[in-house]
Design an enzyme around this catalytic site. Structure first.
Site, PDB file in Angstrom:
ATOM      1  N   GLY A  69       0.746  -1.309   0.207  1.00 55.10           N
ATOM      2  CA  GLY A  69      -0.248  -0.538  -0.171  1.00 55.10           C
ATOM      3  C   GLY A  69       0.857   1.587   0.250  1.00 55.10           C
ATOM      4  O   GLY A  69       0.656   2.199  -0.624  1.00 55.10           O
ATOM      5  N   ASN A 149      -7.292   4.422   9.470  1.00 50.27           N
ATOM      6  CA  ASN A 149      -6.342   3.578   9.916  1.00 50.27           C
ATOM      7  C   ASN A 149      -6.682   3.447  11.587  1.00 50.27           C
ATOM      8  O   ASN A 149      -6.196   2.557  11.953  1.00 50.27           O
ATOM      9  CB  ASN A 149      -5.156   3.088   9.838  1.00 50.27           C
ATOM     10  CG  ASN A 149      -4.290   4.313   9.724  1.00 50.27           C
ATOM     11  OD1 ASN A 149      -4.795   5.229   9.359  1.00 50.27           O
ATOM     12  ND2 ASN A 149      -2.969   4.205  10.439  1.00 50.27           N
ATOM     13  N   GLN A 177      -8.347   0.766   4.022  1.00 50.15           N
ATOM     14  CA  GLN A 177      -8.207   0.253   5.463  1.00 50.15           C
ATOM     15  C   GLN A 177      -9.874  -0.127   5.551  1.00 50.15           C
ATOM     16  O   GLN A 177     -11.323  -0.498   5.855  1.00 50.15           O
ATOM     17  CB  GLN A 177      -8.521   1.093   6.278  1.00 50.15           C
ATOM     18  CG  GLN A 177      -7.186   0.795   7.778  1.00 50.15           C
ATOM     19  CD  GLN A 177      -6.936  -0.091   8.091  1.00 50.15           C
ATOM     20  OE1 GLN A 177      -7.656  -1.555   8.211  1.00 50.15           O
ATOM     21  NE2 GLN A 177      -5.686  -0.525   8.449  1.00 50.15           N
ATOM     22  N   SER A 197      -3.576  -3.045  -0.500  1.00 49.91           N
ATOM     23  CA  SER A 197      -2.779  -4.148   0.310  1.00 49.91           C
ATOM     24  C   SER A 197      -3.521  -5.344   0.611  1.00 49.91           C
ATOM     25  O   SER A 197      -4.434  -4.958   0.978  1.00 49.91           O
ATOM     26  CB  SER A 197      -2.201  -2.822   1.046  1.00 49.91           C
ATOM     27  OG  SER A 197      -1.327  -3.487   1.727  1.00 49.91           O
ATOM     28  N   ALA A 198      -3.293  -6.284   0.155  1.00 47.75           N
ATOM     29  CA  ALA A 198      -3.866  -6.701   0.556  1.00 47.75           C
ATOM     30  C   ALA A 198      -3.596  -7.676   1.885  1.00 47.75           C
ATOM     31  O   ALA A 198      -4.291  -8.626   2.366  1.00 47.75           O
ATOM     32  CB  ALA A 198      -2.535  -8.695  -0.461  1.00 47.75           C
ATOM     33  N   HIS A 199      -3.096  -7.587   2.621  1.00 48.48           N
ATOM     34  CA  HIS A 199      -2.418  -8.095   4.183  1.00 48.48           C
ATOM     35  C   HIS A 199      -3.489  -7.460   4.785  1.00 48.48           C
ATOM     36  O   HIS A 199      -3.143  -7.747   6.464  1.00 48.48           O
ATOM     37  CB  HIS A 199      -0.599  -7.579   4.556  1.00 48.48           C
ATOM     38  CG  HIS A 199      -0.621  -6.913   5.212  1.00 48.48           C
ATOM     39  ND1 HIS A 199      -0.565  -6.078   6.330  1.00 48.48           N
ATOM     40  CD2 HIS A 199      -0.262  -5.698   4.404  1.00 48.48           C
ATOM     41  CE1 HIS A 199       0.033  -5.214   6.519  1.00 48.48           C
ATOM     42  NE2 HIS A 199      -0.385  -4.387   4.875  1.00 48.48           N
ATOM     43  N   THR A 236       9.939  -8.462 -12.336  1.00 49.35           N
ATOM     44  CA  THR A 236       9.185  -9.207 -12.217  1.00 49.35           C
ATOM     45  C   THR A 236       7.734  -9.428 -11.099  1.00 49.35           C
ATOM     46  O   THR A 236       8.385  -9.222  -9.912  1.00 49.35           O
ATOM     47  CB  THR A 236      10.234 -10.665 -11.968  1.00 49.35           C
ATOM     48  OG1 THR A 236      10.987 -10.358 -13.117  1.00 49.35           O
ATOM     49  CG2 THR A 236       9.630 -11.939 -12.120  1.00 49.35           C
ATOM     50  N   CYS A 321       2.101   1.497  13.766  1.00 53.62           N
ATOM     51  CA  CYS A 321       3.110   1.843  13.228  1.00 53.62           C
ATOM     52  C   CYS A 321       3.757   3.527  13.401  1.00 53.62           C
ATOM     53  O   CYS A 321       5.103   3.986  12.957  1.00 53.62           O
ATOM     54  CB  CYS A 321       2.927   3.219  11.921  1.00 53.62           C
ATOM     55  SG  CYS A 321       1.538   2.473  10.419  1.00 53.62           S
TER      56      CYS A 321
HETATM   57  N1  PLP Z   1      -2.334   3.213   4.397  1.00 48.83           N
HETATM   58  C1  PLP Z   1      -3.714   2.740   5.263  1.00 48.83           C
HETATM   59  C2  PLP Z   1      -4.474   3.405   5.320  1.00 48.83           C
HETATM   60  C3  PLP Z   1      -2.874   1.850   6.717  1.00 48.83           C
HETATM   61  O1  PLP Z   1      -3.416   1.257   7.424  1.00 48.83           O
HETATM   62  C4  PLP Z   1      -1.280   1.045   6.358  1.00 48.83           C
HETATM   63  C5  PLP Z   1      -0.875  -0.482   7.203  1.00 48.83           C
HETATM   64  O2  PLP Z   1      -1.019  -0.085   7.748  1.00 48.83           O
HETATM   65  C6  PLP Z   1      -0.996   1.863   4.205  1.00 48.83           C
HETATM   66  C7  PLP Z   1      -1.269   2.350   4.073  1.00 48.83           C
HETATM   67  C8  PLP Z   1       0.532   1.131   4.567  1.00 48.83           C
HETATM   68  O3  PLP Z   1       0.345  -0.552   3.763  1.00 48.83           O
HETATM   69  P1  PLP Z   1       1.335  -1.410   3.518  1.00 48.83           P
HETATM   70  O4  PLP Z   1       1.831  -1.959   4.661  1.00 48.83           O
HETATM   71  O5  PLP Z   1       0.789  -2.456   2.557  1.00 48.83           O
HETATM   72  O6  PLP Z   1       2.600  -0.715   2.620  1.00 48.83           O
END
Ligand code: PLP
Length: 375
Positions: A69, A149, A177, A197-199, A236, A321
């Site tokens: 992301g 988030n 999110q 973002s996948a995770h 790749t 974070c």
């Molecule tokens: N944006 C938001 C709102 C998020 O919560 C996060 C991850 O915590 C990200 C971006 C970043 O995503 P990634 O961990 O895939 O870089």
């Protein structure tokens, strides 16, 4: 273990893991290779793109895979600035974006751009009116997240898009999110760029996607190299991650309504349980069902998080974070120091059981009973 930190990351389901293992061990070809193993890998990438496009209700060619992301956010903002280089170098964003946007914009300021950071109200919401009021003639890009988030506040991206219709500024939204947590399609949002973002949805870490549509044209790559992803994102292709991402999207999309309902039930149950804890405050508007932000004013969140962690209850202090720094989101909302420092984020997933929430409520109450306020 009681895992209540799904906004930080999510468990990968056995189906997603199995899909990835089979790609890693059997379908390991390079998608650019011209023999069957390579062609099979190419098909996996195409199928993955189609799965994400179905979830966004857009065309597959509007989806480009990224490494995460963070890359999507950085790329979209820089690409919009490049497209609008004759318009100006002004950026509008909010004071409560993820650091993947905020730090990118700060960097761009050092490179000669100017930026306006729109403040949220005390609930953590940002109005379309305040965002649009910040847009100037020289605004090249507006970046407004879909779901915050830390607080779960949902921002009016659709109204911002409508207000920008006759203006040159392009619109980016960080929907990391929001994707498969709140209902939307690429069309309903109306943004030119959408970051995923996948995770955060049961997929692997290290893979994301950027939707490039609307008025975005001739998008400039962030990286330069081979011709992968139609020349837009060289490197790749991460075939196993792409297949895992697609599998997670398919699994969640198939149960979308049930998952929305389940997340809302967890949120309501947690609110009821946690209301019994004296002095506990709910923070934020509670728009997105998977995020619940609460404060025990006077009790430092780091201590709460580490003590609960010892008991197997996983939550986070504000956002995952921050690592000890005062949250820029809570500060921008104007929370007093005691409340901000005592704020923790609880986040749910489809796997969350009411017993996880019972364990959380018990552990929070025990923490409050055992400890003296420190702030
Ligand atoms: N944006 C938001 C709102 C998020 O919560 C996060 C991850 O915590 C990200 C971006 C970043 O995503 P990634 O961990 O895939 O870089």
């Amino acid at each position: 273990m009681h895992y209540l930190d799904h906004a930080a990351t999510t468990p990968v389901s056995p189906e997603v893991a199995q899909t990835m293992v089979s790609v890693l061990t059997e379908q390991f070809g390079n998608p650019s290779a011209q023999y069957p193993l390579g062609r099979n890998a190419r098909a996996l990438v195409d199928q993955g793109r189609a799965a994400i496009a179905r979830a966004l209700d857009c065309k597959p060619e509007q989806v480009v895979f990224t490494s995460c992301g963070t890359e999507g956010d950085n790329w979209a903002i820089r690409a919009a600035l490049h497209q609008n280089r004759r318009v100006g170098k002004h950026i509008v964003t909010t004071a409560v974006e993820h650091s993947a946007v905020l730090q990118c914009v700060k960097r761009l300021e050092q490179e000669g751009c100017t930026a306006t950071y729109v403040k949220p109200d005390r609930e953590g919401r940002v109005s379309a009116k305040s965002v649009l009021a910040a847009v100037r003639e020289d605004t090249a890009v507006v970046s407004v997240m879909l779901v915050n988030n830390e607080t779960g506040a949902r921002f009016p991206v659709e109204d911002v898009a409508a207000g920008l219709k006759d203006k040159p500024a392009l619109l980016h939204t960080d929907a990391v999110q929001g994707f498969l947590k709140v209902p939307f399609t690429a069309k309903s949002l109306g943004a030119d760029y959408i970051t995923l973002s996948a995770h955060k949805i049961g997929g692997p870490k290290g893979i994301g996607a950027l939707y490039i549509g609307g008025r975005a044209k001739n998008t400039q790559p962030l990286l330069f190299g081979g011709g992968q992803e139609s020349g837009l994102r060289p490197g790749t292709e991460a075939t196993a991650q792409i297949a895992g991402f697609a599998k997670a999207v398919e699994l969640r999309s198939a149960r979308k309504d049930g998952i929305f309902r389940r997340l809302a039930e967890c949120n309501a149950y947690a609110r009821e349980k946690l209301s019994a804890i004296p002095d506990l405050r709910f923070i934020g508007p509670g728009d997105a069902p998977h995020i619940l932000s609460v404060s025990l004013p006077g009790y430092p969140s780091q201590n709460i998080v580490s003590e609960l962690g010892e008991q197997g209850v996983c939550i986070s202090a504000g956002s995952a974070c921050h690592r000890g720094r005062a949250s820029h989101v809570l500060t921008a909302m104007g929370l007093d120091k005691k409340t901000a420092a005592g704020t923790v984020r609880i986040s749910f997933g489809p796997e969350t059981a009411f017993e996880d929430i019972d364990a959380l409520a018990e552990a929070l109450l025990a923490h409050k009973t055992k400890r003296f306020p420190m702030l």
